[in-house]
Enzyme design. Sequence first.
Site, PDB file in Angstrom:
ATOM      1  N   ASN A  11       7.943   3.633  -6.721  1.00  0.00           N
ATOM      2  CA  ASN A  11       8.075   2.257  -6.228  1.00  0.00           C
ATOM      3  C   ASN A  11       6.927   1.446  -6.839  1.00  0.00           C
ATOM      4  O   ASN A  11       5.777   1.618  -6.468  1.00  0.00           O
ATOM      5  CB  ASN A  11       7.982   2.277  -4.696  1.00  0.00           C
ATOM      6  CG  ASN A  11       7.970   0.873  -4.101  1.00  0.00           C
ATOM      7  OD1 ASN A  11       8.163  -0.121  -4.812  1.00  0.00           O
ATOM      8  ND2 ASN A  11       7.744   0.790  -2.796  1.00  0.00           N
ATOM      9  N   LYS A  13       6.433  -1.717  -6.628  1.00  0.00           N
ATOM     10  CA  LYS A  13       6.043  -2.874  -5.807  1.00  0.00           C
ATOM     11  C   LYS A  13       5.884  -4.128  -6.683  1.00  0.00           C
ATOM     12  O   LYS A  13       6.636  -4.295  -7.636  1.00  0.00           O
ATOM     13  CB  LYS A  13       4.781  -2.533  -5.010  1.00  0.00           C
ATOM     14  CG  LYS A  13       4.960  -1.230  -4.230  1.00  0.00           C
ATOM     15  CD  LYS A  13       3.900  -0.949  -3.208  1.00  0.00           C
ATOM     16  CE  LYS A  13       4.194   0.380  -2.527  1.00  0.00           C
ATOM     17  NZ  LYS A  13       3.250   0.731  -1.494  1.00  0.00           N
ATOM     18  N   HIS A  96      11.515  -0.517   3.504  1.00  0.00           N
ATOM     19  CA  HIS A  96      10.126  -0.091   3.246  1.00  0.00           C
ATOM     20  C   HIS A  96       9.222  -0.726   4.302  1.00  0.00           C
ATOM     21  O   HIS A  96       9.445  -1.872   4.708  1.00  0.00           O
ATOM     22  CB  HIS A  96       9.715  -0.520   1.837  1.00  0.00           C
ATOM     23  CG  HIS A  96       8.405   0.084   1.422  1.00  0.00           C
ATOM     24  ND1 HIS A  96       7.204  -0.439   1.844  1.00  0.00           N
ATOM     25  CD2 HIS A  96       8.111   1.177   0.686  1.00  0.00           C
ATOM     26  CE1 HIS A  96       6.220   0.308   1.353  1.00  0.00           C
ATOM     27  NE2 HIS A  96       6.742   1.292   0.649  1.00  0.00           N
ATOM     28  N   GLU A  98       6.474  -2.121   4.136  1.00  0.00           N
ATOM     29  CA  GLU A  98       5.903  -3.430   3.775  1.00  0.00           C
ATOM     30  C   GLU A  98       6.916  -4.538   4.041  1.00  0.00           C
ATOM     31  O   GLU A  98       6.559  -5.653   4.432  1.00  0.00           O
ATOM     32  CB  GLU A  98       5.452  -3.413   2.301  1.00  0.00           C
ATOM     33  CG  GLU A  98       4.172  -2.602   2.142  1.00  0.00           C
ATOM     34  CD  GLU A  98       3.968  -1.995   0.767  1.00  0.00           C
ATOM     35  OE1 GLU A  98       4.636  -2.407  -0.199  1.00  0.00           O
ATOM     36  OE2 GLU A  98       3.130  -1.066   0.662  1.00  0.00           O
ATOM     37  N   GLU A 165       7.859   8.016   5.461  1.00  0.00           N
ATOM     38  CA  GLU A 165       6.586   7.479   4.981  1.00  0.00           C
ATOM     39  C   GLU A 165       5.758   6.991   6.169  1.00  0.00           C
ATOM     40  O   GLU A 165       5.964   5.858   6.648  1.00  0.00           O
ATOM     41  CB  GLU A 165       6.831   6.290   4.054  1.00  0.00           C
ATOM     42  CG  GLU A 165       7.591   6.617   2.801  1.00  0.00           C
ATOM     43  CD  GLU A 165       7.314   5.591   1.713  1.00  0.00           C
ATOM     44  OE1 GLU A 165       6.730   5.969   0.687  1.00  0.00           O
ATOM     45  OE2 GLU A 165       7.638   4.415   1.890  1.00  0.00           O
ATOM     46  N   GLY A 171      -0.818   3.990   0.682  1.00  0.00           N
ATOM     47  CA  GLY A 171      -1.874   3.263  -0.013  1.00  0.00           C
ATOM     48  C   GLY A 171      -3.268   3.481   0.551  1.00  0.00           C
ATOM     49  O   GLY A 171      -4.188   2.717   0.253  1.00  0.00           O
ATOM     50  N   SER A 209       0.531   8.120  -0.227  1.00  0.00           N
ATOM     51  CA  SER A 209      -0.643   8.638  -0.928  1.00  0.00           C
ATOM     52  C   SER A 209      -0.392   9.944  -1.683  1.00  0.00           C
ATOM     53  O   SER A 209      -1.266  10.805  -1.757  1.00  0.00           O
ATOM     54  CB  SER A 209      -1.824   8.800   0.038  1.00  0.00           C
ATOM     55  OG  SER A 209      -2.236   7.531   0.511  1.00  0.00           O
TER      56      SER A 209
HETATM   57  P1  PGA Z   1       1.523   4.985  -2.069  1.00  0.00           P
HETATM   58  O1  PGA Z   1       2.812   4.150  -1.645  1.00  0.00           O
HETATM   59  O2  PGA Z   1       2.012   6.155  -2.883  1.00  0.00           O
HETATM   60  O3  PGA Z   1       0.707   4.025  -2.879  1.00  0.00           O
HETATM   61  O4  PGA Z   1       0.859   5.430  -0.828  1.00  0.00           O
HETATM   62  C1  PGA Z   1       3.991   4.791  -1.243  1.00  0.00           C
HETATM   63  C2  PGA Z   1       5.039   3.774  -0.888  1.00  0.00           C
HETATM   64  O5  PGA Z   1       4.694   2.668  -0.446  1.00  0.00           O
HETATM   65  O6  PGA Z   1       6.234   4.042  -1.039  1.00  0.00           O
END
Ligand code: PGA
Length: 248
Positions: A11, A13, A96, A98, A165, A171, A209
């Site tokens: 992803n 983003k 997601h 976010e 997740e 992140g 992560s």
């Molecule tokens: P990350 O993000 O690997 O940077 O933790 C995962 C995601 O948001 O799908």
Amino acid sequence: MINNKSIIAANWKMHKTADEIRQFFHAFLPLEEMNTSQIWIAPSSLYLQQTLELTKHSCIQIGAQNIAWEASGPFTGEISAHQVRDVGASFVIIGHSERRRIFHETASQIEKKIGMAMECDLQPLLCIGETLEEREAGLTDQVLTDQLSSALQLYPHFKGTVAYEPIWAIGTGRPANLEMIEQAHQKCRDLLKMLCHEGDRIPLLYGGSVTENNVKNFKNIKEVDGVLVGGASLEPLSLKAIIQGFTQ
Ligand code: PGA
């Protein structure tokens, strides 16, 4: 592993320009790991077409990070499932954290987006997961139950993918531990079997992560069919190392 192939999904983003995408694939292709894994990449929708063109001689699947919950109409700034499919994408990330948190996406919008994706022949990659407060309050199972049932209850024929997740792991450089992942994935599997006719065949990914240094830890956890990677998927060599780490 469902279908004997693990899924490594990236992803991107709101990262990368056209030039940076070109440079990425220059270093990333060709790939030799295609026999053991499916590689999915979700760039910004603005670059879906360019990314599809750059990867057309590979087996990489390209998808969007979001779609509108309506089919078409006066929704300024939105992109429909039909448009995403029309340019040739094959999957779409839905729900997601976010999107849920920053853009206040509701359970009912997410449920509609799943329906739109399936109607347009786009494979949904549904993301679910708990906050730190919810985990600490012992609510993880409840959150997974609520999020999965509200998204899928109308779709017993759901044939997408689900990513667990935990929000606190995204992140932060602090992935969930193996026991937490195993428990959450088992819970998701049980729920999927209740909700969907082919619930035992829906791939389950872990995200939060994941890096080339820790990816090996996740590959032998029961019910983990792959990983969803954000930050560590932006560098071609890092994504390659993650694919190798998960599949070898
Ligand atoms: P990350 O993000 O690997 O940077 O933790 C995962 C995601 O948001 O799908």
